[in-house]
Design a protein around this motif. Sequence first.
Motif, short mmCIF file in Angstrom:
data_model
loop_
_atom_site.label_atom_id
_atom_site.label_comp_id
_atom_site.label_asym_id
_atom_site.label_seq_id
_atom_site.Cartn_x
_atom_site.Cartn_y
_atom_site.Cartn_z
N ALA A 144 0.85 -1.19 0.00
CA ALA A 144 0.00 0.00 0.00
C ALA A 144 0.88 1.23 0.00
O ALA A 144 2.02 1.21 0.48
N LEU A 152 0.36 5.00 1.45
CA LEU A 152 -0.57 5.74 2.31
C LEU A 152 -0.22 7.23 2.30
O LEU A 152 0.96 7.60 2.38
N GLY A 200 -6.48 2.19 2.87
CA GLY A 200 -6.57 3.63 2.66
C GLY A 200 -7.56 4.36 3.53
O GLY A 200 -7.64 5.60 3.46
#
Length: 387
Positions: free
Chosen positions: A320, A322, A363
Amino acid sequence: MKLDMLIKSACDDWSAEAQVPAGLADRALRRRTRRRTPRVVLAAGSTALLVGVGVAVVSVAGPTRQPSQSAIQPVPLSADTTLRTDLSSSFPRRLVAAGHTAVAAYYTTHMRSSGNGPKAIERTWHLYSPASGTYQKTSWAYLDVAPGMHHAAVLEALPSSRVGILDMKTQRVTRWIPVGHPVGGVAWSPEGRRLLLTSYDRNPDVNGAPGSSSRTGFYVVDAGSGQGGFHALPADRDRVGSRQDLFWSRNGTLIWTFVDRDPGKVFYDLNGARRPAPAHEAEWSEEAGLSPNGTLRPRFGPRPGPAVTITNVTTGKAVAVLPIQQAKAWADDDRLFAFGCAAKQCKGKGEFRNRLLLVSLDGKITPLTGYRRSDRPGAWYPVFTHR
């Protein structure tokens, strides 16, 4: 020598002065690659035990050992994972927590000057009180909170000739442990049974040039009996900064400290002998470090940010990206505590207006506190503990 860490350490030491913003290093290093010494080492799982302590006074200052006058009562860590927020003010007043982790304390800093001598960083601590459910201002010079948030280890001065074991419910010291070598840093072990005390000849928070640290060594002390031994470990003369505290490895079998060269940390056994770093623990980029299950690591970037990339340490693949400034601690394997600024204002001076967030790997962002100004004296810094 690792330039990023030199810049970060020096800027953080200066950040308590009004002339230098607390977020200066983050701002500067965002133009390079990345990013001072964290205050916390989180327990890797939820099965650690906290030692209950009594009122016996036990010294590690000399060869005589006084047995504890009370039995050690293990206290299981809380299974409470309730989300707790405080959005009403710039400084948290009520408990802030998510997953298995909580903000157990926080501190603010300012510079104290003594005549024409060097300036020293002075901390003002706010410690969580389970009795009131709020953070209470304290007079302690330094502290750390045990996993389970029942007890804190406190120092009266820097350095201090004794360490107090404080009952967080009553906010009273139940035991004093004298030490032969004064200590300026304290850290609870991941399972909450031992204390790691870093010793100094003088206040480690007095600003000084590289090689000025007065670290002499460390103690590993059993919190239940107060027994422990001193081990010499002089300061790294190449490192910037007077404070050179030692911290626990994730499983509590080794200790480590920062160095101003790659990969960022060096490890020792509990007698002070150098040891190889455990897998994936030597590199330091973000304070949160490895996830509780040991599979994920946050790294600053990509630029221009704000951004932190979460990477699988086995495959090296990004899990991910972020939109946060700093990854501070893991709430669980899927969520992080982080500082972040307002989405449309996170440039220039706007990046210094930030607040504590809970960010999931998919998220989702949940605000946890009100906004702070990290470029001003008195900004608060959280201390995370397994609750």
